[in-house]
Design a protein around this motif. Structure first.
Motif: not given
Length: 562
Positions: A29-32
């Motif tokens: 769920d992390r964009p990075d």
């Protein structure tokens, strides 16, 4: 210390990867996700931080696949490669529409920072083509590399740069990409960079004169241009620079950085970033001294970046492992470099440098003992700091000269205009004022090599009398000061007056001796003199006119008993 072999480099690469992977963002769920989180930023790093992590994972996989008999540390190559895949997927998500990336501490939509990444990734693609039956993981990884490199290379063609070394990184990145993918339109851009000519002078210095940092950058880029683009002048320039740097090395493997225009100026570091070029060109030229230099830098390194480990892995995989070299490195010479205003002396443990053009006039080392600098200043109209505008080298000596005319209207006094001067015109009318001229504080410093050290002679040659003068000798912290019946351990920022006799700064068995002292005044922080809060400063104080001879001697000897 481990020898410079592929096995030892890959072991250290694995250690560094383990440290870096602890900072890799995880979680779907992390964009990075997949990024290296730079601790000092608290942000994902889309530049070399994440790219070096990806490249390191790739080199570990290649070493295992291309050298199956290589003793590797316990690891899961497939698992490591998946972390590299995660990193490259992040790089592609972050990559701008232009094809470029950001250095988030400074440069955005940055051609040079993209080029550093492309230059590091392209050798992985080239070496990966040697795999006869690449597994699914490598196939996915190489596809991601290709996607990133293709888009980036197109963006680099008109991206621009900031500093001299960037030109060769830009050209190298495009040349490697163009060699891999012949359809990329990079030829015209590469030729425009190469048309500028290499910024190396006859003595082997690049413009930035940065042996501990950007010499390594220039050298690797120019070697890639020579190999991938047939730019043979690049290899010649690297050879010249590496020969120079052999003579900038100190006995402990650190290097003289007193002339650097970049962040490594004044640093005492082992320049391990030079090792890949020494290794690669040493093998190509069959040069035992270059190979020995690479091995010595590896043996004496304190810290090696993930990026440098990738370049060493590439050199050892591509060129093979040379036999251990016992060649002697230069350690007994006196050489003047008149173009750059440098005099270098090595006599075994003793290493001295005399500089033109800066505030720091001289440095001296002997084993652990280190005098980081010598400065001279007069308290004179704001222009009293001795900067050697000229140097006159001769056999075994050099004379530095300071004209005292750094400011167009000082030393002197402005005279009134005889008309109204408003607040907003104060600076504007300065050029119209007459002024009373005072003689400049011209002076000279003669430096001669002597057995075990240097003899120096300072003379004022113009200027007014009764002006305070100081000769400041700056020492690295950690030594013990011995003089006139007292022995103590000074701290960084401490100032010591040597008013007469002999003083010694000792570091273990190594000592630098100063004599005689001079005590014409006791000004702790003299106006116009640059301070040295990170050093221990020893002051010899004079009044003009000055004609003062003193000596520096270095040796290894007993702790007490003088």
């Amino acid at each position: 210390m481990l020898e410079l072999t592929l096995a030892s480099v890959i072991r250290e690469l694995h250690t560094k990867l383990s440290e870096a992977l602890a900072w890799q963002a995880a979680g779907d769920d992390r964009p990075d996700r997949g990024a290296f989180i730079r601790p000092e930023w608290g942000l994902d790093d889309p530049s070399l931080g994440t790219a070096a992590l990806a490249a390191g994972c790739g080199y570990f996989h290649l070493a295992a696949a291309l050298r199956p008999q290589l003793p590797l540390p316990p690891a899961d190559p497939a698992g490591l490669l998946q972390r590299g895949i995660d990193a490259m997927q992040y790089m592609l998500r972050y990559q701008r529409e232009s094809g470029l990336i950001d250095l988030r501490s400074c440069n955005f939509d940055s051609g040079p920072d993209t080029a550093f990444v492309v230059e590091l990734l392209c050798p992985l693609l080239a070496m990966g083509r040697q795999l006869k039956s690449p597994d699914a993981g490598w196939t996915q990884f190489s596809q991601l590399l290709e996607q990133f490199v293709r888009k980036a290379a197109r963006g680099l063609t008109n991206a621009g740069f900031h500093t001299p070394n960037h030109r060769w990184v830009m050209a190298s990145a495009m040349a490697q990409a163009g060699k891999l993918f012949a359809d990329l339109p990079v030829k015209v851009a590469i030729q425009s960079y190469l048309a500028e000519g290499i910024d190396i002078d006859p003595e082997g210095f690049y413009i930035e004169r940065s042996p501990a940092a950007y010499d390594g950058v220039c050298n690797m880029s120019l070697l890639r241009l020579a190999e991938e683009w047939g730019f043979s002048a690049g290899r010649d320039a690297v050879r010249s620079n590496l020969n120079l740097n052999l003579r900038l090395l100190h006995a402990d493997g650190t290097i003289e950085t007193g002339l650097s225009h970049r962040f490594d100026a004044g640093q005492r570091v082992v320049p391990v970033k030079l090792a890949p070029a020494y290794l690669e060109l040493g093998i190509a030229d069959n040069s035992p001294p270059f190979i020995r230099a690479a091995q010595m830098l590896w043996e004496r390194r304190a810290e090696t970046s993930l990026e440098t480990l990738c370049w060493l892995s590439r050199a050892l995989l591509a060129c093979g492992e040379p036999p251990a070299s016992s060649a002697d490195l230069p350690d007994d010479f006196s050489i003047h470099y008149p173009v750059n205003g440098l005099w270098r002396i090595r006599r075994g443990l003793l290493s001295a440098s005399v500089f033109r053009g800066g505030v720091n006039l001289l440095s001296l080392r002997h084993g652990q003992a280190e005098m980081t600098g010598l400065q001279i200043a007069q308290s004179y109209f704001g222009v009293g700091q001795f900067i050697a505008e000229t140097s006159e080298p001769a056999e075994g000596q050099v004379v530095l000269r300071h004209g005292g005319r750094a400011s167009p209207r000082r030393p002197g006094y402005d005279l009134p205009l005889g008309q109204h001067v408003g607040h907003d015109r104060w600076e504007h009318v300065a050029k119209y004022r007459r002024y009373r001229i005072i003689p400049p504080c011209a002076s000279s410093l003669e430096v001669k090599e002597a057995p075990g050290g240097l003899d120096l002679h300072y003379r004022t040659t113009d200027g007014l009398d009764r002006v305070p003068v100081q000769i400041a000798l700056d020492f690295a912290p950690g030594g013990t000061w011995e003089a006139d019946g007292c022995i103590f351990r000074p701290q960084a920022g401490q100032v010591i007056f040597l008013r007469h006799g002999v003083g010694r700064m000792r570091y273990g068995a190594d000592v630098i001796e100063v004599s005689p002292g001079a005590g014409a005044h006791r000004t702790w922080e003299m106006r116009d003199a640059r301070q040295a809060p990170a050093s221990v400063r020893v002051l010899l104080t004079l009044l003009s006119p000055a004609d003062f001879a003193f000596s520096l001697r270095a040796r290894r000897g007993p702790t007490y008993g003088e």
